[in-house]
Design an enzyme around this catalytic site. Structure first.
Site, PDB file in Angstrom:
ATOM      1  N   TYR A  82       1.483   2.421  -4.115  1.00 44.29           N
ATOM      2  CA  TYR A  82       2.415   3.553  -4.206  1.00 44.29           C
ATOM      3  C   TYR A  82       1.786   4.624  -5.120  1.00 44.29           C
ATOM      4  CZ  TYR A  82       6.944   5.830  -5.184  1.00 44.29           C
ATOM      5  OH  TYR A  82       7.976   6.722  -5.322  1.00 44.29           O
ATOM      6  N   ALA A  93       2.358   6.360  -7.718  1.00 46.32           N
ATOM      7  CA  ALA A  93       2.421   6.332  -9.178  1.00 46.32           C
ATOM      8  C   ALA A  93       1.760   5.093  -9.790  1.00 46.32           C
ATOM      9  CB  ALA A  93       3.869   6.415  -9.641  1.00 46.32           C
ATOM     10  N   LYS A  94       1.217   4.197  -8.959  1.00 48.65           N
ATOM     11  CA  LYS A  94       0.577   2.995  -9.507  1.00 48.65           C
ATOM     12  C   LYS A  94      -0.735   3.371 -10.203  1.00 48.65           C
ATOM     13  CE  LYS A  94       3.741   0.399  -7.608  1.00 48.65           C
ATOM     14  NZ  LYS A  94       4.897  -0.068  -8.396  1.00 48.65           N
ATOM     15  N   ASN A  95      -1.267   2.420 -10.979  1.00 52.52           N
ATOM     16  CA  ASN A  95      -2.546   2.666 -11.645  1.00 52.52           C
ATOM     17  C   ASN A  95      -3.621   3.042 -10.637  1.00 52.52           C
ATOM     18  OD1 ASN A  95      -0.852   1.213 -13.491  1.00 52.52           O
ATOM     19  ND2 ASN A  95      -2.653   0.747 -14.730  1.00 52.52           N
TER      20      ASN A  95
END
Length: 376
Positions: free
Chosen positions: A186, A188-190
């Protein structure tokens, strides 16, 4: 209400720093003519598997599909039990429930929010089939101990690493330890795509083939379908190309996240807050920075007035969600769900990411200090 002075997480700044690489990747995909599968997907799968230390990576449409496909491949179904954390994002539970299996919640460590191995051992029954740790907020679960428990009881370990790209336990990267590891990419993940995406890593080649089949209508050969428990879930070539660009920057971004977390930890010491901690021989990747306080609602409103946005991960215990109303009476008084309800009432995620400036972070810290100075 003040206009935001600090972004909660600034995706635009994150992407701007590598924009030429992302644009080149997009153009390459458009010109290739490959819009389903193809070399971009194969390249990312190969590179991500190598990065985590697994032999196989299977791209999926999103993280929940990854969880579902692995459970299908392990023949998890009606009446089987899967041990899950009481405090986690609901997708972990939903992947279990959609197959007719039963999520069995266990308590988490109060400081790291990952599964307590002793609670896992106590929850095992003859119906237990899988242990599903979640590396919540980027802190790795104690995988070495969990794998020992699983081996002793002949169980599979499927870890949810949606928030833990790059994390390590005992010198091994998450993604190379469990029987299968499920990922969300997704945005916004790292390691985030520019849309929805997910994946599975494993070093079990037979399991990998089965998982890939489950995401392709239950088919390994065109128009030959072996399983009804399946779906259509693929990693898009455009997202694969973006992810491969970002993979080369992931370690540097995670190092910056650790610096931000260290700044917060130092600057917030001495306040009446429950701060996150690092435990064990692990390298966390700090997907979020989550504090706890009984004055959560007041602090959140105060920060919002100062132009500092915060979020709550997660505001409701899963058994308090209508989706799990049928399990509420059975589970709400268990230690795991009482703990989850308490954490959900107190937790608050501060602005966090690798691209926040020291000036922005200081604004957050100063506002938190000011709140407690005014609310002793």
């Amino acid at each position: 209400m003040a206009s935001p002075r600090v972004a909660f997480f600034d995706l635009n700044t994150a992407n701007a720093g590598i924009l030429p690489e992302l644009e080149a990747a997009a153009l390459r995909v458009v010109r290739s003519g490959w819009f389903i599968g193809g070399p971009e997907v194969t390249t990312f799968e190969k590179n991500f598997a190598a990065y985590v230390g697994a032999s196989q990576c299977i791209g999926t449409g999103n993280g929940m599909d990854a969880l579902s496909m692995v459970l299908m491949a392990l023949d998890v179904g009606e009446g089987d039990e899967v041990i899950v954390p009481g405090h986690t994002f609901i997708a972990t539970w939903l992947a279990v429930s959609k197959l007719g299996a039963v999520p069995v919640p266990v308590s988490v460590d109060e400081d790291t929010y990952v599964m307590d191995p002793e609670a896992i051992e106590a929850a095992i029954t003859p119906r237990t089939k899988v242990i599903m740790p979640v590396h919540l907020y980027g802190h790795p679960a104690p995988m070495t101990r969990i794998m020992e428990i699983a081996k002793r009881h002949n169980l599979k370990v499927v870890d949810d690493a949606a928030q833990a790209q790059g994390a390590e336990v005992d010198g091994k990267r998450i993604g190379s330890i469990g029987d299968a590891t499920c990922w969300s990419f997704y945005p916004a993940k790292n390691l985030g795509a520019l849309g929805d995406a997910g994946g599975v890593t494993t070093s079990d080649d037979a399991l990998a083939a089965n998982v890939r089949k489950r995401g392709n209508y239950g088919s390994e050969k065109k128009y030959v379908h072996d399983d009804m428990e399946c779906m259509n879930s693929r990693l898009d070539p455009m997202q694969a190309a973006f992810l491969d660009v970002k993979l080369s920057h992931l370690d540097a971004w995670n190092a910056q996240r650790r610096e931000v977390a260290a700044f917060y930890n130092d600057a917030l010491q001495g306040l009446p807050l429950h701060l996150p901690q690092v435990k064990g021989n692990v390298v966390p990747v700090w997907h979020m920075y989550v504090i706890r306080t009984p004055k959560r609602e007041e602090l959140q409103a105060y920060l919002q007035e100062k132009g500092i946005p915060t979020l709550i991960h997660y505001p409701h215990a899963i058994t308090d969600q209508r989706a799990y109303a049928t399990l509420k009476s059975e589970l709400e008084h268990t230690p795991a769900m009482q703990q989850a309800r308490r954490i959900s009432a107190e937790c608050l995620s501060l602005p966090f990411g690798p691209h926040h400036t020291r000036e922005e972070l200081q604004m957050v810290v100063d506002a938190v200090h000011a709140f407690f100075a005014e609310n002793r």
